[in-house]
Design a protein around this motif. Structure first.
Motif, PDB file in Angstrom:
ATOM      1  N   ILE A  59       0.865  -1.179   0.000  1.00  0.00           N
ATOM      2  CA  ILE A  59       0.000   0.000   0.000  1.00  0.00           C
ATOM      3  C   ILE A  59       0.900   1.227   0.000  1.00  0.00           C
ATOM      4  N   ARG A  60       0.782   2.014  -1.054  1.00  0.00           N
ATOM      5  CA  ARG A  60       1.581   3.232  -1.190  1.00  0.00           C
ATOM      6  C   ARG A  60       0.719   4.424  -0.788  1.00  0.00           C
ATOM      7  N   ILE A  61       1.193   5.170   0.204  1.00  0.00           N
ATOM      8  CA  ILE A  61       0.452   6.315   0.720  1.00  0.00           C
ATOM      9  C   ILE A  61       1.054   7.593   0.112  1.00  0.00           C
ATOM     10  N   PHE A  62       0.175   8.393  -0.499  1.00  0.00           N
ATOM     11  CA  PHE A  62       0.607   9.637  -1.139  1.00  0.00           C
ATOM     12  C   PHE A  62      -0.060  10.830  -0.474  1.00  0.00           C
ATOM     13  N   ASP A  63       0.724  11.914  -0.325  1.00  0.00           N
ATOM     14  CA  ASP A  63       0.195  13.211   0.101  1.00  0.00           C
ATOM     15  C   ASP A  63      -0.191  13.942  -1.182  1.00  0.00           C
ATOM     16  N   VAL A  64      -1.464  14.266  -1.323  1.00  0.00           N
ATOM     17  CA  VAL A  64      -1.955  14.890  -2.564  1.00  0.00           C
ATOM     18  C   VAL A  64      -1.905  16.418  -2.504  1.00  0.00           C
ATOM     19  N   CYS A  65      -1.461  16.970  -1.383  1.00  0.00           N
ATOM     20  CA  CYS A  65      -1.441  18.432  -1.205  1.00  0.00           C
ATOM     21  C   CYS A  65      -0.036  19.020  -1.251  1.00  0.00           C
TER      22      CYS A  65
END
Length: 141
Positions: A134-140
């Protein structure tokens, strides 16, 4: 552009998966273990982690995984990180190489709490030989 902030390695023992299906849908209960190593947080999943998947007769599947890590935050302090990751896929995207989900976090870490409690993350769930990544990305960013 989204910034990758964490990768969770999730390990699944297929002999522990429970499922049922009928004319009105299907349900699957997937217990798992895992770990994370990142600049933000490093830790291991505590017992009780599960991904519950419910599919309706039209083939739309909702996945809701809930789990808690015990580890160390970016300051090296002991802490916990609770994760709830929700996602959907349908017959139309069932064969995609990964699916998107929406993670939310709770933590007892003073260093991570304000950042991880924000609604600014998305996840990609990629299959592996032993479970999922599971790859967690910050979209901000």
């Amino acid at each position: 552009m989204d910034k990758l902030v964490m990768k969770f390695q999730i390990f699944i023992d297929n002999s522990k998966v429970s499922d049922m299906s009928g004319p009105y849908g299907a349900a699957t209960f997937i217990p798992f273990t895992g770990k994370v190593e990142s600049e933000l947080f490093t830790g291991e999943i505590l017992p009780g982690a599960a991904d519950v998947q419910v599919e309706n007769p039209a083939g739309c599947r909702h996945m809701c995984a809930k789990y808690m890590f015990r580890g160390k935050d970016s300051a090296g302090k002991d802490c916990h990180l609770f994760v709830e990751n929700n996602g959907y896929f349908t017959i139309a995207n069932k064969n995609d190489p990964y699916f998107n989900a929406c993670p939310t976090f709770l933590t007892d870490s003073p260093v991570l709490g304000a950042y991880l409690s924000q609604a600014r993350f998305r996840s990609e769930v990629h299959g592996t030989d032993t479970g999922v990544e599971i790859r967690i990305f910050d979209v901000c960013v």
